[in-house]
Design a protein around this motif. Structure first.
Motif, PDB file in Angstrom:
ATOM      1  N   GLU A   1     -13.073   3.685 -22.803  1.00 27.73           N
ATOM      2  CA  GLU A   1     -13.674   5.020 -22.973  1.00 27.73           C
ATOM      3  C   GLU A   1     -14.271   5.531 -21.676  1.00 27.73           C
ATOM      4  N   LEU A   2     -15.014   4.662 -20.997  1.00 25.72           N
ATOM      5  CA  LEU A   2     -15.623   5.104 -19.741  1.00 25.72           C
ATOM      6  C   LEU A   2     -14.534   5.351 -18.697  1.00 25.72           C
ATOM      7  N   ALA A   3     -13.470   4.526 -18.760  1.00 24.22           N
ATOM      8  CA  ALA A   3     -12.369   4.709 -17.802  1.00 24.22           C
ATOM      9  C   ALA A   3     -11.782   6.115 -17.938  1.00 24.22           C
ATOM     10  N   TRP A   4     -11.741   6.631 -19.160  1.00 22.78           N
ATOM     11  CA  TRP A   4     -11.204   7.988 -19.322  1.00 22.78           C
ATOM     12  C   TRP A   4     -12.064   9.014 -18.574  1.00 22.78           C
ATOM     13  N   VAL A   5     -13.378   8.869 -18.745  1.00 22.34           N
ATOM     14  CA  VAL A   5     -14.271   9.793 -18.033  1.00 22.34           C
ATOM     15  C   VAL A   5     -14.052   9.642 -16.526  1.00 22.34           C
ATOM     16  N   PHE A   6     -13.927   8.385 -16.078  1.00 19.46           N
ATOM     17  CA  PHE A   6     -13.741   8.155 -14.637  1.00 19.46           C
ATOM     18  C   PHE A   6     -12.385   8.676 -14.144  1.00 19.46           C
ATOM     19  N   ASN A   7     -11.391   8.663 -15.019  1.00 15.89           N
ATOM     20  CA  ASN A   7     -10.107   9.256 -14.615  1.00 15.89           C
ATOM     21  C   ASN A   7     -10.282  10.734 -14.295  1.00 15.89           C
ATOM     22  N   CYS A   8     -11.265  11.342 -14.943  1.00 14.24           N
ATOM     23  CA  CYS A   8     -11.519  12.761 -14.694  1.00 14.24           C
ATOM     24  C   CYS A   8     -12.488  12.972 -13.531  1.00 14.24           C
ATOM     25  N   VAL A   9     -13.171  11.906 -13.120  1.00 14.46           N
ATOM     26  CA  VAL A   9     -14.057  11.994 -11.951  1.00 14.46           C
ATOM     27  C   VAL A   9     -13.256  11.716 -10.670  1.00 14.46           C
ATOM     28  N   ALA A  10     -12.436  10.663 -10.723  1.00 15.27           N
ATOM     29  CA  ALA A  10     -11.695  10.242  -9.520  1.00 15.27           C
ATOM     30  C   ALA A  10     -10.663  11.303  -9.146  1.00 15.27           C
ATOM     31  N   ARG A  11     -10.452  11.487  -7.869  1.00 16.68           N
ATOM     32  CA  ARG A  11      -9.485  12.472  -7.378  1.00 16.68           C
ATOM     33  C   ARG A  11      -8.151  11.792  -7.066  1.00 16.68           C
ATOM     34  N   ILE A  12      -7.080  12.510  -7.263  1.00 14.10           N
ATOM     35  CA  ILE A  12      -5.752  11.947  -6.969  1.00 14.10           C
ATOM     36  C   ILE A  12      -5.674  11.461  -5.521  1.00 14.10           C
ATOM     37  N   GLY A  13      -6.308  12.218  -4.635  1.00 17.42           N
ATOM     38  CA  GLY A  13      -6.294  11.834  -3.213  1.00 17.42           C
ATOM     39  C   GLY A  13      -6.925  10.462  -3.000  1.00 17.42           C
ATOM     40  N   TRP A  14      -7.983  10.174  -3.757  1.00 17.55           N
ATOM     41  CA  TRP A  14      -8.628   8.856  -3.615  1.00 17.55           C
ATOM     42  C   TRP A  14      -7.673   7.758  -4.084  1.00 17.55           C
ATOM     43  N   MET A  15      -7.038   8.010  -5.215  1.00 11.63           N
ATOM     44  CA  MET A  15      -6.147   6.994  -5.787  1.00 11.63           C
ATOM     45  C   MET A  15      -4.956   6.729  -4.860  1.00 11.63           C
ATOM     46  N   ASN A  16      -4.508   7.810  -4.223  1.00 17.15           N
ATOM     47  CA  ASN A  16      -3.350   7.675  -3.334  1.00 17.15           C
ATOM     48  C   ASN A  16      -3.633   6.827  -2.100  1.00 17.15           C
ATOM     49  N   ARG A  17      -4.901   6.599  -1.825  1.00 19.48           N
ATOM     50  CA  ARG A  17      -5.226   5.762  -0.664  1.00 19.48           C
ATOM     51  C   ARG A  17      -5.289   4.276  -1.000  1.00 19.48           C
ATOM     52  N   MET A  18      -5.192   3.919  -2.265  1.00 14.79           N
ATOM     53  CA  MET A  18      -5.383   2.509  -2.650  1.00 14.79           C
ATOM     54  C   MET A  18      -4.224   1.642  -2.156  1.00 14.79           C
ATOM     55  N   THR A  19      -4.518   0.751  -1.253  1.00 16.47           N
ATOM     56  CA  THR A  19      -3.432  -0.045  -0.650  1.00 16.47           C
ATOM     57  C   THR A  19      -2.842  -1.028  -1.670  1.00 16.47           C
ATOM     58  N   GLN A  20      -3.678  -1.496  -2.623  1.00 15.41           N
ATOM     59  CA  GLN A  20      -3.120  -2.448  -3.593  1.00 15.41           C
ATOM     60  C   GLN A  20      -2.054  -1.776  -4.462  1.00 15.41           C
ATOM     61  N   PHE A  21      -2.291  -0.511  -4.804  1.00 14.00           N
ATOM     62  CA  PHE A  21      -1.266   0.206  -5.583  1.00 14.00           C
ATOM     63  C   PHE A  21       0.024   0.302  -4.777  1.00 14.00           C
ATOM     64  N   LYS A  22      -0.123   0.669  -3.512  1.00 12.86           N
ATOM     65  CA  LYS A  22       1.088   0.817  -2.683  1.00 12.86           C
ATOM     66  C   LYS A  22       1.839  -0.504  -2.595  1.00 12.86           C
ATOM     67  N   ASP A  23       1.081  -1.602  -2.398  1.00 12.38           N
ATOM     68  CA  ASP A  23       1.741  -2.921  -2.310  1.00 12.38           C
ATOM     69  C   ASP A  23       2.430  -3.283  -3.611  1.00 12.38           C
ATOM     70  N   LYS A  24       1.710  -3.075  -4.724  1.00 15.48           N
ATOM     71  CA  LYS A  24       2.252  -3.523  -6.008  1.00 15.48           C
ATOM     72  C   LYS A  24       3.355  -2.612  -6.517  1.00 15.48           C
ATOM     73  N   ALA A  25       3.237  -1.320  -6.236  1.00 15.58           N
ATOM     74  CA  ALA A  25       4.258  -0.393  -6.729  1.00 15.58           C
ATOM     75  C   ALA A  25       5.540  -0.543  -5.924  1.00 15.58           C
ATOM     76  N   GLY A  26       5.400  -0.975  -4.693  1.00 16.29           N
ATOM     77  CA  GLY A  26       6.578  -1.185  -3.852  1.00 16.29           C
ATOM     78  C   GLY A  26       7.249   0.130  -3.493  1.00 16.29           C
ATOM     79  N   LYS A  27       8.539   0.059  -3.233  1.00  7.92           N
ATOM     80  CA  LYS A  27       9.269   1.228  -2.718  1.00  7.92           C
ATOM     81  C   LYS A  27       9.376   2.335  -3.754  1.00  7.92           C
ATOM     82  N   ASP A  28       9.612   1.937  -5.002  1.00  9.94           N
ATOM     83  CA  ASP A  28       9.884   2.956  -6.009  1.00  9.94           C
ATOM     84  C   ASP A  28       8.639   3.246  -6.847  1.00  9.94           C
ATOM     85  N   ALA A  29       7.669   3.918  -6.240  1.00  9.81           N
ATOM     86  CA  ALA A  29       6.396   4.162  -6.906  1.00  9.81           C
ATOM     87  C   ALA A  29       6.545   5.033  -8.149  1.00  9.81           C
TER      88      ALA A  29
END
Ligand code: TRP
Length: 354
Positions: free
Chosen positions: A92-120
């Motif tokens: 439930e709190l994660a939903w609120v935080f999804n609305c607080v966090a900005r896409i630009g912030w998420m796009n900087r997460m290096t772990q996502f880039k590593d785990k998503a690999g080439k085909d994000a």
């Protein structure tokens, strides 16, 4: 000025076998912190769906992390041990935080880039939102201190960014609800509902590297099992893995400076030091000038001495799944009681009727 009450929160994902790196880098720190702090240790089973949707044995994996916590010495009665999915506030709190966090912030997460690999494009939305759920894990309890490996530092910075934006955007509402705390962020006074979490990254624990390549972290996803010591490995495998661990042709130096540029030697000395609660300098005083053929048997013996009481207790606990489930259920009910307080206040702040 009132302060947030110090509270430690951390989590381990139930995917793959726990290894020496998880033990020295995380769980042993969790154990030490119970002496000085109120602690909540979570098995983050909801995060496990981000790596892989369908698991053969997620329940078993969740139990094995809980068993490792308990076997390593975490007191589940004094503190809280539970699995994330039993407390709905995380989602439930994660939903609120999804609305607080900005896409630009998420796009900087290096772990996502590593785990998503080439085909994000093919990565799940859950993998992308992973750090927002992690922020929610921590802030649902308004925890102040988070012991993690340094690969999680960026996620903790995001947690602070989310807390900061929530505190600022909802400042008036937080005042109206009367549950905020006056803190300073840098020099700025802020009336905060969520604390600025502090990572607990250093400590005696080294970064434990792969036994096959001293420049890569020891990891449960490394295809070579020889690269890691698993907590459930038997004596023979530990001895074999240490014996086969990569080294260079030189012997052990007598000073720490002599480990520079020798990642494999540095790693083995670091592991020995961490397992014996000594410094690398102490270890080199003892073993300086000796060959790895002499050092390695001493290292595997030490690893066995430290790990075997834990693994045998883990095995014993794993034979009694009902007991582990009871511990987790009890932990979850105590966690839920705290989470419910936060969620009620968050609903008030955000403006959800209840
Ligand atoms: N992302 C962490 C890891 O991979 C696991 C985790 C999830 C966590 N939620 C957390 C760690 C909250 C600390 C606090 O190690």
């Amino acid at each position: 000025m009132n302060e947030f009450k110090p509270l430690v929160f951390s989590g381990v994902q139930p995917t793959g076998n726990l290894h020496l790196g998880n033990y020295l880098g995380a769980i042993r720190k969790f154990v030490a912190l119970q002496e000085s702090h109120d602690c909540i240790y979570c098995v983050v089973d909801m995060h496990a769906l981000t790596a892989q949707l369908v698991h053969d044995d997620l329940k078993e994996q969740t139990r094995s992390i809980a068993a490792a916590y308990i076997a390593a010495g975490i007191d589940a009665k004094k503190h809280i041990v539970f699995n994330q999915s039993q407390v709905s506030g995380h989602a439930e709190l994660a939903w609120v935080f999804n609305c607080v966090a900005r896409i630009g912030w998420m796009n900087r997460m290096t772990q996502f880039k590593d785990k998503a690999g080439k085909d994000a494009e093919k990565a799940s939305l859950g993998l992308y939102a992973y750090p927002s759920l992690m922020a929610s894990d921590i802030l649902l309890y308004r925890a102040t201190h988070v012991p993690v490996g340094d690969d999680q530092k960026q996620h903790l910075e995001l947690t602070r960014d989310i807390a900061q934006k929530f505190n600022l955007d909802f400042a008036e509402k937080i005042r109206a609800v009367g549950k905020g705390v006056d803190i300073k962020v840098g020099d700025e006074p802020v009336h905060a509902y969520f604390p600025m979490v502090e990572p607990l990254i250093d400590g005696p624990a080294p970064r434990v590297m792969s036994l096959r390549d001293g420049t890569k972290k020891m990891s449960k996803s490394d295809p070579s099992d020889l690269s890691r010591i698993n907590l459930m490995d038997d004596e023979d495998s530990i001895a074999k893995k240490v014996k086969k661990a990569k080294t260079d042709p030189d012997g052990l130096p007598s000073e720490v400076a002599g480990l520079a540029g020798r990642p494999e030697a540095d790693n083995l000395v670091g592991i020995y030091a961490a397992l014996s609660d000594k410094t690398k300098a102490d270890i080199l005083k003892e073993f300086g000038g000796q060959q790895f053929s002499a050092f390695k048997p001493a290292l595997s013996e030490l690893a066995l001495t430290v790990l075997s009481p834990i693994t045998s207790e883990m095995r014993r606990l794993m034979n009694d799944p009902g007991y582990i489930d009871d511990v987790l259920r009890d932990g979850a009910s105590r966690a839920r009681a705290r989470a419910d307080v936060t969620m009620r206040e968050v609903r008030d702040i955000v403006g959800f009727l209840y």
